[in-house]
Scaffold this motif. Structure first.
Motif, PDB file in Angstrom:
ATOM      1  N   TYR A 208       0.870  -1.347  -0.219  1.00 14.39           N
ATOM      2  CA  TYR A 208      -0.085   0.175  -0.317  1.00 14.39           C
ATOM      3  C   TYR A 208       0.784   1.364  -0.205  1.00 14.39           C
ATOM      4  CZ  TYR A 208      -3.162   3.817   1.267  1.00 14.39           C
ATOM      5  OH  TYR A 208      -3.750   4.968   1.473  1.00 14.39           O
ATOM      6  N   VAL A 209       0.746   1.932  -1.164  1.00 17.31           N
ATOM      7  CA  VAL A 209       0.880   3.383  -1.162  1.00 17.31           C
ATOM      8  C   VAL A 209       0.067   4.441  -1.485  1.00 17.31           C
ATOM      9  CG1 VAL A 209       2.663   5.229  -2.241  1.00 17.31           C
ATOM     10  CG2 VAL A 209       3.644   2.546  -1.558  1.00 17.31           C
ATOM     11  N   PRO A 210      -0.114   5.374  -0.833  1.00 17.79           N
ATOM     12  CA  PRO A 210      -1.424   6.397  -1.375  1.00 17.79           C
ATOM     13  C   PRO A 210      -0.981   6.779  -2.655  1.00 17.79           C
ATOM     14  CG  PRO A 210      -0.055   7.327   0.616  1.00 17.79           C
ATOM     15  CD  PRO A 210       0.395   5.944   0.470  1.00 17.79           C
ATOM     16  N   ASP A 220      -0.130  12.169   6.242  1.00 18.87           N
ATOM     17  CA  ASP A 220      -0.735  11.524   7.502  1.00 18.87           C
ATOM     18  C   ASP A 220      -0.359  10.026   7.351  1.00 18.87           C
ATOM     19  OD1 ASP A 220      -1.914  13.886   8.097  1.00 18.87           O
ATOM     20  OD2 ASP A 220      -3.869  13.305   7.524  1.00 18.87           O
ATOM     21  N   TRP A 221      -0.230   9.520   6.213  1.00 18.64           N
ATOM     22  CA  TRP A 221       0.285   8.050   5.956  1.00 18.64           C
ATOM     23  C   TRP A 221       1.528   7.721   6.381  1.00 18.64           C
ATOM     24  CZ3 TRP A 221       3.765   6.348   2.181  1.00 18.64           C
ATOM     25  CH2 TRP A 221       4.120   4.949   2.029  1.00 18.64           C
ATOM     26  N   TRP A 222       2.435   8.670   6.060  1.00 16.78           N
ATOM     27  CA  TRP A 222       3.994   8.516   6.212  1.00 16.78           C
ATOM     28  C   TRP A 222       4.259   8.671   7.717  1.00 16.78           C
ATOM     29  CZ3 TRP A 222       7.616   6.663   3.502  1.00 16.78           C
ATOM     30  CH2 TRP A 222       8.992   7.160   3.930  1.00 16.78           C
ATOM     31  N   LYS A 223       3.280   9.733   8.460  1.00 19.31           N
ATOM     32  CA  LYS A 223       3.734   9.771   9.684  1.00 19.31           C
ATOM     33  C   LYS A 223       3.094   8.711  10.505  1.00 19.31           C
ATOM     34  CE  LYS A 223       3.315  14.855   9.422  1.00 19.31           C
ATOM     35  NZ  LYS A 223       2.446  16.042   9.872  1.00 19.31           N
ATOM     36  N   THR A 226       5.956   3.472  11.252  1.00 18.02           N
ATOM     37  CA  THR A 226       7.230   3.750  12.287  1.00 18.02           C
ATOM     38  C   THR A 226       8.471   3.862  11.555  1.00 18.02           C
ATOM     39  OG1 THR A 226       8.042   1.260  11.887  1.00 18.02           O
ATOM     40  CG2 THR A 226       6.291   1.883  13.667  1.00 18.02           C
ATOM     41  N   PRO A 227       9.429   4.440  12.180  1.00 18.71           N
ATOM     42  CA  PRO A 227      10.830   4.856  11.360  1.00 18.71           C
ATOM     43  C   PRO A 227      11.201   3.583  10.584  1.00 18.71           C
ATOM     44  CG  PRO A 227      10.994   5.747  13.554  1.00 18.71           C
ATOM     45  CD  PRO A 227       9.705   5.122  13.488  1.00 18.71           C
ATOM     46  N   ASP A 228      11.234   2.523  11.257  1.00 23.46           N
ATOM     47  CA  ASP A 228      11.641   1.300  10.559  1.00 23.46           C
ATOM     48  C   ASP A 228      10.770   1.024   9.266  1.00 23.46           C
ATOM     49  OD1 ASP A 228      13.614   0.334  12.584  1.00 23.46           O
ATOM     50  OD2 ASP A 228      12.403  -1.001  13.299  1.00 23.46           O
ATOM     51  N   GLN A 229       9.516   1.169   9.353  1.00 22.65           N
ATOM     52  CA  GLN A 229       8.838   1.063   8.053  1.00 22.65           C
ATOM     53  C   GLN A 229       9.036   2.008   6.948  1.00 22.65           C
ATOM     54  OE1 GLN A 229       4.920   1.332  10.177  1.00 22.65           O
ATOM     55  NE2 GLN A 229       4.797  -0.833   9.894  1.00 22.65           N
ATOM     56  N   GLN A 230       9.193   3.195   7.539  1.00 23.34           N
ATOM     57  CA  GLN A 230       9.829   4.167   6.662  1.00 23.34           C
ATOM     58  C   GLN A 230      11.046   3.860   5.731  1.00 23.34           C
ATOM     59  OE1 GLN A 230       9.929   8.037   8.660  1.00 23.34           O
ATOM     60  NE2 GLN A 230       7.583   8.083   8.960  1.00 23.34           N
ATOM     61  N   SER A 231      11.845   3.382   6.628  1.00 23.39           N
ATOM     62  CA  SER A 231      13.110   2.976   6.056  1.00 23.39           C
ATOM     63  C   SER A 231      13.179   1.869   4.945  1.00 23.39           C
ATOM     64  CB  SER A 231      14.056   2.582   7.186  1.00 23.39           C
ATOM     65  OG  SER A 231      15.596   2.172   6.616  1.00 23.39           O
ATOM     66  N   THR A 232      12.187   1.095   5.136  1.00 18.10           N
ATOM     67  CA  THR A 232      11.734  -0.085   4.315  1.00 18.10           C
ATOM     68  C   THR A 232      11.450   0.305   2.851  1.00 18.10           C
ATOM     69  OG1 THR A 232      11.626  -1.642   6.237  1.00 18.10           O
ATOM     70  CG2 THR A 232      10.801  -2.428   4.039  1.00 18.10           C
ATOM     71  N   TYR A 233      10.437   1.239   3.131  1.00 22.26           N
ATOM     72  CA  TYR A 233       9.583   1.693   2.023  1.00 22.26           C
ATOM     73  C   TYR A 233      10.727   2.555   0.998  1.00 22.26           C
ATOM     74  CZ  TYR A 233       4.843   0.664   2.691  1.00 22.26           C
ATOM     75  OH  TYR A 233       3.550   0.279   2.617  1.00 22.26           O
ATOM     76  N   LEU A 234      11.582   3.120   1.709  1.00 20.12           N
ATOM     77  CA  LEU A 234      12.542   4.093   0.999  1.00 20.12           C
ATOM     78  C   LEU A 234      13.607   3.250   0.363  1.00 20.12           C
ATOM     79  CD1 LEU A 234      13.071   6.953   3.590  1.00 20.12           C
ATOM     80  CD2 LEU A 234      12.077   7.389   1.247  1.00 20.12           C
ATOM     81  N   ALA A 235      13.958   2.225   1.053  1.00 24.24           N
ATOM     82  CA  ALA A 235      15.066   1.235   0.314  1.00 24.24           C
ATOM     83  C   ALA A 235      14.363   0.360  -0.814  1.00 24.24           C
ATOM     84  CB  ALA A 235      15.575   0.482   1.290  1.00 24.24           C
ATOM     85  N   LEU A 236      13.293   0.013  -0.703  1.00 24.50           N
ATOM     86  CA  LEU A 236      12.708  -1.161  -1.332  1.00 24.50           C
ATOM     87  C   LEU A 236      11.723  -0.597  -2.421  1.00 24.50           C
ATOM     88  CD1 LEU A 236      12.246  -3.877   1.047  1.00 24.50           C
ATOM     89  CD2 LEU A 236      13.944  -3.553  -0.476  1.00 24.50           C
ATOM     90  N   TYR A 237      10.745   0.331  -2.219  1.00 24.65           N
ATOM     91  CA  TYR A 237      10.043   1.000  -3.044  1.00 24.65           C
ATOM     92  C   TYR A 237      10.100   2.593  -3.449  1.00 24.65           C
ATOM     93  CZ  TYR A 237       7.792  -2.807  -1.297  1.00 24.65           C
ATOM     94  OH  TYR A 237       7.623  -4.254  -0.757  1.00 24.65           O
ATOM     95  N   PRO A 238      11.384   3.054  -3.697  1.00 26.58           N
ATOM     96  CA  PRO A 238      11.995   4.524  -4.035  1.00 26.58           C
ATOM     97  C   PRO A 238      11.193   4.968  -4.947  1.00 26.58           C
ATOM     98  CG  PRO A 238      13.769   2.806  -4.919  1.00 26.58           C
ATOM     99  CD  PRO A 238      12.513   2.087  -4.061  1.00 26.58           C
TER     100      PRO A 238
END
Length: 556
Positions: A208-210, A220-223, A226-238
């Motif tokens: 899920y990505v809005p 709101d979705w990004w906030k 968790t920081p770990d989830q944000q890091s995963t999205y940035l690395a795997l779905y840039p």
């Protein structure tokens, strides 16, 4: 999984997998931090020093390779962490379902064997020979319940086995050989493919990505992550994260730089065959991305207010002209933010000139606010298909009509809204500048919807803003500014197909003093033209001029 699956799942403890995932995630974020420091403290400063020659070329190759290794380590480690966490969560859910089924069976007197087989309770010695006892309603109900419980247990065991198999396949993709046996080109692209493959193995092909339609919902979705989830999205779905308006500038920059490196590496490792491009188009895209990366490398610095943020990138857009959004200074923390929309002929190849122009505007603004310690960010926004320069051999009339401007208007409105959202409780004084045909886009965006939400709108060398009056731009005309050099040939196109001439008295608004020459001299160092734009950015009054009144010639 091996051994007695039932017993293994009953005893399963997800903490071990989660702990291992945390270690991999720490390695991923550490690699990203190291890459950022290397870029801003080593590679960038050396490039700014204009080190040249054979030794420099070898050194820069090594520096770029070091950053690529850190990128590979970051992505592969994030994929490891995602796999371990996903398997742990699915195994734990299967275990919970299994234990619930066993508890249900035991509550009703059913017997669950060590291998997960559910049996009816034994009949007493007298009941075995009693047909009524064997076929009693209670016994038949218990038989039905046994079948249901057995089905639940089998499903839990199958889910656990599937999770284990998926994790095994996903981890099998992640091979240290990508680092120990590096290739000249293709390694970074392979990590992107590995990430996609891991997601597919785990059934996460469409996380899920809005949609990029509502910056506030995106924020709101990004906030909520968790920081770990944000890091995963940035690395795997840039590629999906970097385009979202409303996200912090640092997050978008991180995602888009990774996309740039992966796409460029893929182009270098491949060829036009099977790409859907001609050899000429393929080579042109590779050269374009190389040039963009070089420009970003040259501007990388540890000086905070000069840091460059890559806020948007799509090399495939608009037939290969592409779109790119870059900021000098962080707009999220700036006291004053300017968005500059360039005009005709601008493509990704123009990024170097756009960064120079943004830097000049930032310096002029800082000079205008000298002594205040206020932060300034200037963004070059090429988020639309700028008209091509007409040439005699291939005339292009898109510059004469507002279709390109109307097509890009909503994207600009959304971007300025996203800029506001990302600033949160630190709203910036926002100015939106357009140059040449860029003013036409700014006008179309400001006139439509709820406007741009800008504090100032500035039209430099405008042929028209698609409207007749400044008060149609959702802004107080006292905060609409326009300027045009006396010898700028754009004046010959103003007031015709793209709207009224904004320097005419009837248009309203204010006209700032221009002392430069031609169509591109407005940012000349030391000029009044540049100084006035800097003053507008920080909310100060520029030197103004009286408006012009156009008097058409009388009858012959």
């Amino acid at each position: 999984m091996s051994g007695n699956l039932f017993e293994l799942l009953i005893r399963f403890d997800p903490a071990g997998l989660h702990d291992a995932a945390a270690k991999w995630r720490d390695l991923s974020t550490g690699a990203q931090s190291a890459e950022n420091r290397h870029r801003s403290q080593v590679n960038g400063p050396l490039r700014q020093a204009k080190w040249e020659g054979a030794d420099a070329q070898k050194a820069f190759y090594t520096l770029n390779r070091t950053e690529q290794i850190l990128e590979i380590l970051r992505v592969e480690s994030a994929a490891f962490a995602l796999t371990l966490d996903t398997v742990a969560e699915r195994m734990y859910q299967a275990q919970t379902n299994l234990k619930n089924a066993v508890h249900r069976a035991e509550e009703q007197g059913l017997v669950v064997g060590a291998d997960g087989t559910v049996n009816l309770p034994s009949l007493g010695e007298g009941e075995r020979n009693d047909p009524d006892a064997v076929s009693s309603t209670e016994r038949r109900a218990l038989t039905t319940l046994r079948g249901d419980v057995q089905e639940r247990i089998n499903k839990a065991l199958a889910d656990a086995q599937q999770a284990s198999d998926q994790g095994d396949r996903a981890l099998g993709r992640l091979d240290a050989g990508i680092l120990t046996n590096p290739r000249v080109f293709g390694s970074a692209a392979e990590t992107a493919a590995d990430a996609r493959g891991v997601a597919a193995d785990l059934g996460l092909v469409d996380p899920y990505v809005p949609e990029n339609k509502d910056p506030q919902k995106v924020a709101d979705w990004w906030k909520s992550l968790t920081p770990d989830q944000q890091s995963t999205y940035l690395a795997l779905y840039p590629d999906r994260i970097g385009q979202l308006d409303g996200l912090p500038a640092a997050a978008r920059d991180e995602a888009n730089r990774l996309v740039l490196d992966q796409q460029l590496d893929e182009l270098k490792a491949g060829n036009a065959r099977g790409s859907g491009m001609t050899a000429e188009e393929y080579n042109a895209r590779e050269q374009t991305l190389m040039k963009l990366k070089d420009q970003l490398d040259v501007h990388d610095t540890a000086v905070e207010d000069k840091r460059v943020f890559l806020l948007g990138l799509d090399a495939k857009a608009y037939g290969g002209d592409g779109k790119v959004i870059v900021a000098v200074g962080n707009p999220d923390t700036a006291d004053h933010t300017a968005v500059l929309v360039p005009g005709t002929g601008t493509t990704i190849d123009s990024t170097g000139g756009q960064l120079a122009r943004a830097s000049d505007l930032q310096e002029a603004a800082k000079q205008a606010s000298k002594g205040t310690n206020q932060k300034v960010s200037v963004i070059s926004w090429l988020g639309y298909d700028a008209p091509e320069v007409p040439v005699q051999q291939a005339p292009n009339l898109s510059v004469a009509w507002d279709a390109r401007a109307q097509d890009g208007a909503e994207a600009l409105r959304q971007f300025t809204q996203g800029t506001r959202v990302a600033q949160g409780d630190h709203p910036s004084h926002l100015s939106v500048f357009g140059h040449s045909y860029g003013t036409t886009l700014v006008g179309a965006a400001a006139a439509g919807g709820a406007g741009l939400g800008a504090d100032e709108i500035v039209a430099v060398a405008s042929p028209g803003l698609t409207v007749d009056r400044a008060d149609q731009l959702h802004i107080d005309p006292n905060h609409f500014w326009t300027g045009r050099a006396a010898d700028d040939n754009i004046s010959m196109a103003a007031g015709y197909t793209l709207g009224a001439d904004p320097v005419d008295d009837e248009f309203g608004g204010q006209r700032f003093e221009v002392d430069t020459s031609g169509h591109s001299g407005y940012w000349d160092d030391g000029s009044k033209s540049l100084d006035n734009q800097g003053r507008i950015i920080v909310g100060k009054e520029p030197t103004t001029l009286p408006r012009l009144t156009f008097n058409p010639p009388g009858p012959l």
